[in-house]
Design a protein around this motif. Sequence first.
Motif: not given
Length: 803
Positions: A724, A746, A751
């Motif tokens: 991420k 993110d 993620r």
Amino acid sequence: MFPNILSAQKPSGKGGQGRQMGKEAKLSILGRVIDEEKEPIPFVSIGVFNSVDSSLVTGGTTDDKGYFELKAPKGSYYLQLSFLSFDTRVIPNVAVDKSDVNLKTVTMKHSATSLEAVNIEAEKSQMVLKLDKRVFNVGSDLSNRGKNAIDILENVPSVDVDVEGNLSLRNSQNVRILIDGKPSSLVGVSSNDALRLLQSDMIERVEVITNPSARYDAEGEVGIINIVLKKEKKKGLNGIFEVNAGYPNRLGTSFNVNYRKNKLNLFTGYSINYRERPGQGETYHVFYQPDTTYSYRSTRDHSRNGLNHNVRLGGSYDFNKYNSLSVSSNYSYSSGVNTAKLVYKDYSENNELSQTSVRDEIEDQNRESAGLRLNYTKLFKRPDMKWSIDANHFFSFSFEDALIDQTSDLPGVAATQQKAKTEEDETNTLFQSDFEMPIGKESNGKFEMGIKANIREISNDYLVEDNVGGTFVPIPELDNHMVYNENIYAAYIMVGNKTKNLSYQAGLRYEYSDVKSDFRRTNEVNHRTYGNLFPSANVSYEFKKNSFLQASYSKRVSRPRHWYLFPFYNLSDNRNIARGNPNINPTFTDAFELGYMKKWDRANFLISPYYRYSTGVVERILLADSNQINYRFPVNLGFRNAFGLEVSGSGDLYKWWTMNGSFNFYREITEGSYKTQDYSADTYAWTARVVSKWKVKKAFSFQISGRYHSPQKTIQGTRKSMYKIDLAGALDVLKGNGTLTLSVRDLFNSRIRRSVTNGPDFYDESDFQWMSRFAQLTFSYRLNQKKRRGRSGGEFDGGDMGR
């Protein structure tokens, strides 16, 4: 508070050292810095200069109680003390000859220049490396503003937060979570959602203690994560106010205010936040039968939405320089509606679609918690001698009420409806007393001892019902009331000493555990008592040029989490059911660690090889029954050898560019079986994290951070890689009193937990995202505080041993 780590009554020599002066033995210059009202002044910069040529010999800063201790060879010196809004103080004719020089108290006077006219202070490092712990200063990370404790822990070195919010440290979820060094109502409820109630503006720092000594609870295979709340030391009225908004729907506001005058300190804070956390998942599952094969694919869309309130109130009073009392309390309440929609597509052995079914869930959820904490501390005329008493009590309550409807397009298959209710109450009472005193001819050693009692009860009442002809009928195996009691009684003793460059410390802790789980409706009782000794040892050596070497050992225990004992978790996905195991036993671990740390003027570096040997290892395994239902539940497998190498560092590349990062490589060898099935595994994996921060002119800063998890084998398959990227930018406004921060968590929506699980009669492949990407804008306003700037790399500490 952690004794001896979160407070100090004697100079610790933690300030940076100047150039080394050959091999000549050094003596101490020590004392305490106070203001005109006899209040200690923390973080005062102190320089020791040669009286002959005014060259800098060494330097450092006072600790949070105003104490300092600097090492210098024999000679004649003068000291220069400087701190924001105080006149510079020069102390001439400091002669270091045959013994240490104790300046006792040094008074600094406030400058005629108003504090409001000063807008530059030293900013704390994002990451401070210590031999015994890593410290992550929350306010120095731009992406943390307006976030909660779970979001913050995602950015802490050594700590991982999976897509469901479960915390792990060095690849193990058996980690102890504390608030200000004690259990708290904020982490008392069974779900990790509890930490989401704790907002970033309440948190000062996060401490990661990877190999705790005997003064700490033995709970936690891999150590302790301690969340330290803010305790403002500035006089007068000051505080911070925040407003945030984001997408998906995020809206909140908070304030934290502190008032300090003479011996009295008062603080209060409040936050209210609304959050929507959408997520999704996909599963492909194949069942292998003796004469045929079935499979299905499922998609999941869910959203967890809620309104959270959090109130904090407390104060402290110093009766005199030897006696002080502090009281603090907190209350939190959250309510929300969670929704989930699952679509199943079933396929025949010829891979032809045979059925599509839809499962809809809507759940009302309420949580409430409150806590009260008292602390009395007595100091003595003898320096570094202290006695403290702590008493805590907190409770929490949670209620979940779900309605689940399922339909199918297959003729003859009727629609179904279920209700699932869970009520959970927890009470926790803690009493602790600690005593410490210096020992030895020069008081370089320390003796510590303490006792502790922690009384905990959790009541969990759950019920699942089927709608039969318009009437909801209980499902017998999903109707029970569990009462869990966990009473831990402990005592410890520790001795440490320091001779020249060598420090050592040894301790022994005894814990008696009285654990009972009682299923009231089925009259099933599991009562266990056991007593264990937990030794610890710690040795460190200080080289020249700001480098340290440390070796440590501790024995740890991981008692089963109470929700691991529950037969019922939830029925959101009735083809993949998570449940507990009331027969789980504790895991015992022997942990060894070696650490080498090096500091330069603008950077620091820490490398730590470690090894853990654990018996009674708990793993969650996945099995499929004859009805093609998957069950995931915990079992004691066997033993595990874990080897690892962790590297951390931070530094200033330029005045406008700082970086910090960490890297952890590990190997885990697990050996064990369950019902004749072997679940051994040998895995190699690594994780990495890096944060880069740039300052553009004086008012704007920008930050990018990234984290990567490599693929790894599990006892039943493979967990695939995950990464991420987070972005954040901050702009100072209103003459430095306010800050606007825009952050994206993110950035690439990457993620996602991806895994493959294999069994003798099934294959399962799944992708799951608990919460999708979000963006947030936060405005912060500081009352009688100024935005801190300056260097953010290179902070360094040798730990707390052997003072």
